[in-house]
Design a protein around this motif. Structure first.
Motif, PDB file in Angstrom:
ATOM      1  N   HIS A 139       0.856  -1.190   0.000  1.00 53.07           N
ATOM      2  CA  HIS A 139       0.000   0.000   0.000  1.00 53.07           C
ATOM      3  C   HIS A 139       0.892   1.241   0.000  1.00 53.07           C
ATOM      4  O   HIS A 139       1.525   1.565   0.983  1.00 53.07           O
ATOM      5  CB  HIS A 139      -0.925   0.023   1.220  1.00 53.07           C
ATOM      6  N   GLU A 142       0.568   5.264  -0.887  1.00 48.91           N
ATOM      7  CA  GLU A 142      -0.343   6.337  -1.268  1.00 48.91           C
ATOM      8  C   GLU A 142       0.255   7.705  -0.988  1.00 48.91           C
ATOM      9  O   GLU A 142      -0.021   8.660  -1.690  1.00 48.91           O
ATOM     10  CB  GLU A 142      -1.683   6.190  -0.539  1.00 48.91           C
ATOM     11  N   ASN A 143       1.093   7.806   0.026  1.00 50.19           N
ATOM     12  CA  ASN A 143       1.602   9.108   0.434  1.00 50.19           C
ATOM     13  C   ASN A 143       3.066   9.347   0.079  1.00 50.19           C
ATOM     14  O   ASN A 143       3.590  10.429   0.327  1.00 50.19           O
ATOM     15  CB  ASN A 143       1.417   9.280   1.951  1.00 50.19           C
ATOM     16  N   LEU A 155       0.399   7.708  -8.001  1.00 52.39           N
ATOM     17  CA  LEU A 155      -0.539   8.146  -6.972  1.00 52.39           C
ATOM     18  C   LEU A 155      -0.803   7.047  -5.954  1.00 52.39           C
ATOM     19  O   LEU A 155      -1.037   7.341  -4.790  1.00 52.39           O
ATOM     20  CB  LEU A 155      -1.851   8.614  -7.616  1.00 52.39           C
ATOM     21  N   TYR A 156      -0.817   5.793  -6.388  1.00 52.93           N
ATOM     22  CA  TYR A 156      -0.866   4.706  -5.406  1.00 52.93           C
ATOM     23  C   TYR A 156      -0.441   3.384  -6.030  1.00 52.93           C
ATOM     24  O   TYR A 156      -0.499   3.198  -7.244  1.00 52.93           O
ATOM     25  CB  TYR A 156      -2.233   4.566  -4.739  1.00 52.93           C
ATOM     26  N   LYS A 169      -1.184  -0.709  -4.858  1.00 55.35           N
ATOM     27  CA  LYS A 169      -1.906  -1.528  -3.885  1.00 55.35           C
ATOM     28  C   LYS A 169      -1.879  -2.986  -4.301  1.00 55.35           C
ATOM     29  O   LYS A 169      -1.764  -3.318  -5.476  1.00 55.35           O
ATOM     30  CB  LYS A 169      -3.369  -1.053  -3.755  1.00 55.35           C
ATOM     31  N   GLU A 220      -3.970   2.911 -15.097  1.00 66.44           N
ATOM     32  CA  GLU A 220      -3.849   1.879 -14.070  1.00 66.44           C
ATOM     33  C   GLU A 220      -3.227   0.633 -14.689  1.00 66.44           C
ATOM     34  O   GLU A 220      -3.739   0.110 -15.674  1.00 66.44           O
ATOM     35  CB  GLU A 220      -5.215   1.529 -13.466  1.00 66.44           C
ATOM     36  N   ASP A 253      -0.978  15.767  -7.057  1.00 69.95           N
ATOM     37  CA  ASP A 253      -1.289  14.386  -6.672  1.00 69.95           C
ATOM     38  C   ASP A 253      -2.613  14.250  -5.938  1.00 69.95           C
ATOM     39  O   ASP A 253      -3.504  13.497  -6.329  1.00 69.95           O
ATOM     40  CB  ASP A 253      -0.191  13.835  -5.742  1.00 69.95           C
ATOM     41  N   CYS A 254      -2.743  14.976  -4.833  1.00 68.94           N
ATOM     42  CA  CYS A 254      -3.896  14.803  -3.952  1.00 68.94           C
ATOM     43  C   CYS A 254      -5.197  15.189  -4.639  1.00 68.94           C
ATOM     44  O   CYS A 254      -6.218  14.543  -4.450  1.00 68.94           O
ATOM     45  CB  CYS A 254      -3.721  15.632  -2.681  1.00 68.94           C
ATOM     46  N   LEU A 313      -6.362  12.438  -7.224  1.00 68.63           N
ATOM     47  CA  LEU A 313      -6.835  11.251  -6.527  1.00 68.63           C
ATOM     48  C   LEU A 313      -8.155  11.536  -5.812  1.00 68.63           C
ATOM     49  O   LEU A 313      -9.052  10.683  -5.779  1.00 68.63           O
ATOM     50  CB  LEU A 313      -5.780  10.789  -5.521  1.00 68.63           C
ATOM     51  N   ASN A 355     -11.576   9.383  -6.562  1.00 66.79           N
ATOM     52  CA  ASN A 355     -12.237   8.651  -5.477  1.00 66.79           C
ATOM     53  C   ASN A 355     -13.613   9.213  -5.158  1.00 66.79           C
ATOM     54  O   ASN A 355     -14.518   8.472  -4.760  1.00 66.79           O
ATOM     55  CB  ASN A 355     -11.357   8.665  -4.233  1.00 66.79           C
TER      56      ASN A 355
END
Length: 295
Positions: free
Chosen positions: A7, A9-10, A25-26, A28, A47, A192-193, A196, A200
């Protein structure tokens, strides 16, 4: 197969690919015990998916593809897709989500040893969808990635970045054929944030999301937010929200026994009548007819 969880994400991870920077960005890893409903990504967003074990079905732009161990697929901008696991053998998945940032092609080209390497970014942006079986031993790279993230030894951020660059490179060089993307690479992207948050919000908060709420999350005015959504998806906020709600409704109709009234309430309609009218207007058939076709 018992693989370590992943994981990211940050962490600030940016990958070099020819004249582009891939802003991760992530990343998983997990099992699918229920379907990931139909959705699509914004301009410049991709993705990368890898199935290490289990079985399932991918539906991409209306076409069904079997998912088996070793399957790789890339879903780029505007590709409508959903993943449906086999409940008798739920699939696991590594997923890398990144946005493509434009860079300096001439500067990047001086760092490459051959013209073929410069074809990698071209293949990426001109192939919005690709699926196939891995022939580059990608499982080894994903295991290395999981090990670095779990152990966090000295230099792990550098190692993770290098491993992700290898994963993306090995993925793209397996492409065959050439499918041109209908979208141009944007000259500017959200940070980035924000990107995302938008993805989401439409994927998980479609039932109650308002333009004002999204604007507050992004720290923008409603007018700026409306322009941002239009730029990222090519449609205004209201239309993108309606797409998300209708996608969720279709998923619930096809995969659950919930009543029409319950589905209407779940996706945020005040009355079943409003939902029924909107659904028929969107899909051209009633919700009941849709369910009977999918069951």
């Amino acid at each position: 197969m018992n693989l370590p969880p992943v994981h990211i994400e940050n962490m600030d991870i940016k990958l070099a690919l020819g004249g582009f920077i891939l802003n991760v960005l992530y990343v998983k890893y997990g099992y699918f015990h229920s379907s990931m409903r139909e959705h699509s990504h914004s301009h410049g967003s991709y993705e990368l998916h890898y199935i290490p074990c289990g079985q399932g079905i991918l539906v991409a732009d209306g076409v069904r593809y079997p998912l088996t161990p070793g399957t790789l697929f890339m879903t780029g901008p505007g590709v409508v897709h959903e993943q449906i696991p086999d409940h008798n053998d739920p699939m696991a998945e590594y997923c890398i989500f990144f946005e493509v940032l434009p860079g300096d092609f001439q500067l990047a080209a001086t760092n490459y040893n051959s013209l073929k390497d410069n074809l990698l970014p071209e293949l990426l942006v001109n192939t919005p969808f690709w699926i196939g079986l891995d022939n580059e031993n990608m499982m080894t790279l994903f295991e290395m990635l999981a090990d670095e993230l779990s152990s966090k030894r000295l230099g792990f951020h550098h190692m993770v970045t290098n491993i992700l660059e290898m994963i993306v490179t090995r993925m793209i060089r397996q492409y065959t054929g050439d499918c041109s993307s209908p979208h141009d690479i944007p000259t500017k992207t959200l940070d980035d944030c924000r990107l995302l948050t938008i993805e989401n919000s439409f994927l998980y908060e479609y039932s109650s999301l308002t333009l004002r709420q999204l604007a507050d999350k992004l720290g923008l005015s409603t007018r700026q937010t409306e322009r941002t959504v239009q730029k990222q998806y090519g449609v205004p906020f209201r239309e993108k929200k309606q797409q998300s709600r209708m996608s969720a409704a279709a998923h619930l109709l096809a995969t659950t026994d919930m009543t029409i009234n319950a589905i209407a309430a779940r996706i945020g309609f005040s009355t079943p009548e409003q939902f029924s009218h909107a659904f028929k207007q969107y899909y051209g058939i009633t919700a009941t007819q849709y369910r009977s076709q999918k069951k």
